[in-house]
Structure formats: C-alpha cells, structure tokens
Scaffold this motif. Sequence first.
Motif, short mmCIF file in Angstrom:
data_model
loop_
_atom_site.label_atom_id
_atom_site.label_comp_id
_atom_site.label_asym_id
_atom_site.label_seq_id
_atom_site.Cartn_x
_atom_site.Cartn_y
_atom_site.Cartn_z
N VAL A 1 0.85 -1.18 0.00
CA VAL A 1 0.00 0.00 0.00
C VAL A 1 0.89 1.23 0.00
N ASP A 2 0.41 2.28 -0.65
CA ASP A 2 1.11 3.56 -0.68
C ASP A 2 0.47 4.46 0.39
N LEU A 3 1.18 4.63 1.50
CA LEU A 3 0.62 5.40 2.62
C LEU A 3 0.59 6.89 2.34
N THR A 4 1.22 7.36 1.28
CA THR A 4 1.11 8.77 0.93
C THR A 4 -0.23 9.09 0.27
N GLY B 1 -3.10 6.93 0.96
CA GLY B 1 -4.15 6.40 1.82
C GLY B 1 -3.54 5.87 3.10
N SER B 2 -4.37 5.68 4.12
CA SER B 2 -3.91 5.21 5.42
C SER B 2 -4.60 3.90 5.77
N VAL B 3 -3.88 3.07 6.52
CA VAL B 3 -4.42 1.82 7.05
C VAL B 3 -4.39 1.96 8.57
N THR C 1 -10.01 -8.22 8.91
CA THR C 1 -10.17 -6.79 9.19
C THR C 1 -9.27 -5.95 8.30
N LEU C 2 -8.03 -6.39 8.09
CA LEU C 2 -7.11 -5.63 7.23
C LEU C 2 -7.58 -5.62 5.78
N LEU C 3 -8.16 -6.71 5.32
CA LEU C 3 -8.68 -6.74 3.95
C LEU C 3 -9.87 -5.80 3.78
N ARG C 4 -10.72 -5.72 4.79
CA ARG C 4 -11.86 -4.81 4.70
C ARG C 4 -11.42 -3.35 4.78
N ALA C 5 -10.34 -3.09 5.50
CA ALA C 5 -9.85 -1.72 5.65
C ALA C 5 -8.85 -1.33 4.56
N ARG C 6 -8.80 -2.10 3.51
CA ARG C 6 -7.84 -1.81 2.43
C ARG C 6 -8.18 -0.48 1.76
#
Length: 345
Positions: free
Chosen positions: A127-130, A132-134, A271-276
């Motif tokens: 994931v590119d945190l710049t 989006g955020s997880v 949970t991590l997959l849903r918050a993608r």
Amino acid sequence: CSVLETTVGAMQRFAQHTSLKTLHGPWQCVLGGLPSIAVGSVRTKKWKPFHSMYRANRLREIRQKEAEDAQAAAAEAEAAADARTVARKADEPRVGTTPFQAARLMRAFDVLPEEDAVVTFQTRLNVDLTRGSVRGTCNLPHGLSTKMRVLAFCPDDQIEEMLEAGADVAGITEPLRRIGQGWMGFDRCLATPSIMPQVMKVAKVLGPRKMMPNPKSGTVVPNLKVAIKEAKSGSLLEYRAEGEGDLKATIGNGEFSDAKILENLKFFVQTLLRARPRSSTPGAETGTSKQPPGTPLIGGQGASAGGAEVKENYFREAHVRLGTRGPPIRIDPESMMPASAGYFR
C-alpha cells in the motif's frame, strides 16, 4: 626663502611616512605650489580582515556531512533494534509456513518461557501510505489479559459513573491540569465528540506520543461506558501501518492455545482486507480499471483466480513471534488468506 624651503622639505618627508589629505587653496600657494598635506587629518576607511569564503563553505559542508552520518547511524540502529530479524545468507532459501505450522513452531522454540510473553504479528502491506492510510480498531474474538490504564475525558459531573464503568481516571479539569504538568499515568485515552474541543488544549503533549483521541483509532466514541469495558477486557486492538506499510499488532499471549491464536490471526487478516484503502485497488497492480460487480471481498468459492491473486499480493511479508527471545516465524502470505486451509494444517 631658506626657512620656507626647510619647511617644505620637512612637510614632504612627513608626507612620505603619513597618509594625510592634500591641502588645497591658499596653503598650496603659500608653500610655493608644492603639494602639501594638512597635519592631523587621517583616513576614515576601516581596515577589514582577510576572510576566506572557501574555508567557511568547506567547514559548513563538513558539519553537514557529520550530521547526516549521525542521523543515518541512528536510523540504522533503530531499524536493527525494531526488526530483530535473524540474519541469513543471500543464497539461503526463504522458508514459509502456514499459520497452523507457525503456531506449532513458536511453541517448539519456546524453550525458556518468558513471563507475560505475547504473540506479535508483523506484516508489510502493499500500500502507498502517501495516498491512503491503514488505521483502525477491531475487537478480537479472544481478548488479551492485559492491565490497561484507561483515562476517560468526560464532564466533571460524570466522574463517578465512568469510574464505576471501569475507568482508572475520569474527568476533564483535573486530568488536563496534570497532563499539562507532565503526568502520563495512563495507556489509553477515551473521549466523546462534545468534549474534544477542551481536550485539544493538550494536543501538543498527547499527539507526539500517539495517545491523542481520534475517531479513526476508535478513541472518540459516543458511548464511553461501552468503550471503557472493551478497552479493559483486552479485546480491543488498535492497528496502524507506518513507513513502507509495516504493521505490528499483538494477537495473543503465551497462555493462549494455538486455536485461539489462529482465530485471532484470521479475524485480524479479515479486518485488514476490509480496511484496504482505495489507493491499493486491484487495478493499480494488474492494469484493470475495476473488479467486475459481485466479486466477494474475501477470496473463496465464487472468487476469480485473478481476484484471489490480487488479495494475496496485498500482504508482502508476514511473520509471528512469541515473546522477545523466540525467532520470527515467517508465514506464507498465500496460506494466510481467510479462505485458505493453512489455518487447519
């Protein structure tokens, strides 16, 4: 004439050793048209010391390089302390296990059991945190028996109610005063949306410590009593991806059975997959614009092969670890998916 010639000669000899202004007007005529100098008049230009710009720039470059080297050394030391991974050779094959095998290997390496040892799950997300955020919270099926000190920001007239609900400290006036003086005798802060404007007074103190109440972290809630009970039970897990997508969470302790650890791990992966975030959509990696309608979120029956591959690629690396002495056990990201049989064999 002899007196005048003697005077002019003396003035000329004086001018050779002294930098004075030249006389003009009648004095020049009196001295026979010879250049004469006024006694007592001196230059006003100040003497400036020799200054080498090359030397100053060179010293500045040396200091800047020393500061950069110190920062790089500190970053390497911090990364080595946080990772604590086992060094391996470049040609050594990387072995990946299933979650079921990883849980058994953790017990096998636990030769000298530690007191209050916890099971840590660490992964690196694609994931590119710049963009989006997880970040978020979830309630694990099996809570951890941890002693968490909870601070509930509430009006002063509700202090007794929050203390009865399980909060260690409650109120708004006294906690803000103590926090402003440097008191940090709590592990988690909870607040309601109506009280947040007053809590912002200590944002400079709680913000750098990542303890500021935030709706994304589940610490700004409308019902404080329910949130306090969840926090004290140990089932509430807060997660946050940082850096290049690194995420670390505690999913159990040494007293948990393998079945409980696997259930918490599977629930956390879901949970991590849903918050993608949207920045890591399947089209960003495969070149497709979007998934066809009706594609399930979690791979399984009815999921296309391409969709399952994209979901697996969301986890680049993953490993679990028991305590601080045990080695990190690498988990194959393919076997970590919720629909995989890696949780049973």
